[in-house]
Design an enzyme around this catalytic site. Sequence first.
Site, PDB file in Angstrom:
ATOM      1  N   ASN A   1      -8.808  -4.464   9.955  1.00  0.00           N
ATOM      2  CA  ASN A   1      -7.584  -4.994  10.569  1.00  0.00           C
ATOM      3  C   ASN A   1      -7.438  -4.427  11.999  1.00  0.00           C
ATOM      4  O   ASN A   1      -6.434  -3.798  12.345  1.00  0.00           O
ATOM      5  CB  ASN A   1      -6.362  -4.651   9.716  1.00  0.00           C
TER       6      ASN A   1
ATOM      7  N   HIS B   1       4.282  -3.877   6.791  1.00  0.00           N
ATOM      8  CA  HIS B   1       3.686  -4.611   5.675  1.00  0.00           C
ATOM      9  C   HIS B   1       4.736  -5.098   4.682  1.00  0.00           C
ATOM     10  O   HIS B   1       4.552  -6.144   4.061  1.00  0.00           O
ATOM     11  CB  HIS B   1       2.671  -3.733   4.943  1.00  0.00           C
TER      12      HIS B   1
END
Length: 463
Positions: free
Chosen positions: A318, A349
């Site tokens: 990521n 998140h």
Amino acid sequence: QINFVACQLFALLAAFWFRIYLSPSHASSAVRHAFATLFGIYFAVFCFGWYSIHLFVLVMMNYGIMNMASIPNIHRYSFVVAMGYLTLCHISRIYIFHYGILTTDFSGPLMIITQKITTLACQLHDGIGRQAEELTAEQNRLAVKSRPSLLEYLSYLLNFMSIIAGPCSNYKDYIAFIEGRHVHMKLLEVNWKQKGYDRLPDPSPTGAVMYKLCITLASLILFLTLTKNFPMAYIIDDEFLDKTPFLSRLGYLYVVTQAAKPKYYFAWTLADAVNNAAGYGFSGVDERGTFRWDLLSNLNIWNIETATSFKMYIENWNIQTAAWLKRVCYDRAPWYPTALTFILSALWHGIYPGYYFTFLTGILITLAARAIRNNCRHYFLSSVPLKIAYDVVTWAVTQLAVCYTVAPFVMLAVEPTIKFYKSVYFHMHILSILVLLLLPIRPQTHSVRRAQNQAMLNSIKSK
């Protein structure tokens, strides 16, 4: 999921068309901005229906902040509003969906837009509200010197290439792409006359796109064959725990973690291919003279699978989110930048407890791994066999540490997470704490990091 794949495949076709028929030589920047924005809005509505209103509300709220807030506070207000709205949406989804069953999960695009909003706000603050000597070399390069127009702003946040799966890119890079300067700027960094060229080459992304589509296809096949056959939930099955020795459980943990990766490889590589197909993502020429199209790549699979340190693993997984965390948090945190960065990552998140178990555990393991590396690695560099042995051991420990850390991220809830950690005796937590007690490390202060950044800037200027 079907809508996601359909949109991304259609976006891939639209990207090729965009590069060929709406290239900077055939269309103005305004036309390119408008096309990218309108298609992006259409994709959002097609995928998420009325839920897409959340994307547009957040975008327009922050456009107002960007134009009305004072420059010294623009990054703070934008950050609080964007992260606050994202968190409220995460909370609301808890009452609508069950754990892991996200049939209309609009949070993904909202998370990407949050990254872009805060990135632009920080870079605008750097460009207008700070002196050049206060900035790092990277901050100087990316600083935005004037507020964008509404069309530029909407295009950056809502373009069809990144609205569904990202990645987040820098505002100046995106504007250079739309205006046709993106590739040219990177090519000018190379002396082509020494290489025998009379003029600048014209790199094509077709080869890079085809390569990434092959990775995407392989990832899809692995996802369909492996992921369902090796569910993460099996590692906390009572019968499995009763009959399987500890070391075998760790081995199976590695297998199920590997099986969970292909869906991320698929989504991120396909998103990268879409941007490349539109002509965006050129990062320059490597030492072998090969054109690179990895400016927006979100992962390096080889480096992930061969990582010999927790840091190396994180840096290649990521990638664009890690870059965002560094630019908006780590580089700006006055103290404890590592801890604050992990906490922001967890908050971004969502609010599932598993995310916080993962990122709080990640803080411990990152600090412990750094302490071991700083205190022990140099002893193993004296000979090739020692270095190989060190790399093998650190690879195995890194892979198991990652598996141990990310298991709660997949499980989401508290009960299975605690059950899992009990089944492996909290061994990584205990070992990390012991390492930090025996080999303490001092957090790098803001002033030290600023001095290092200034030294880097001065070095670059002198060259």
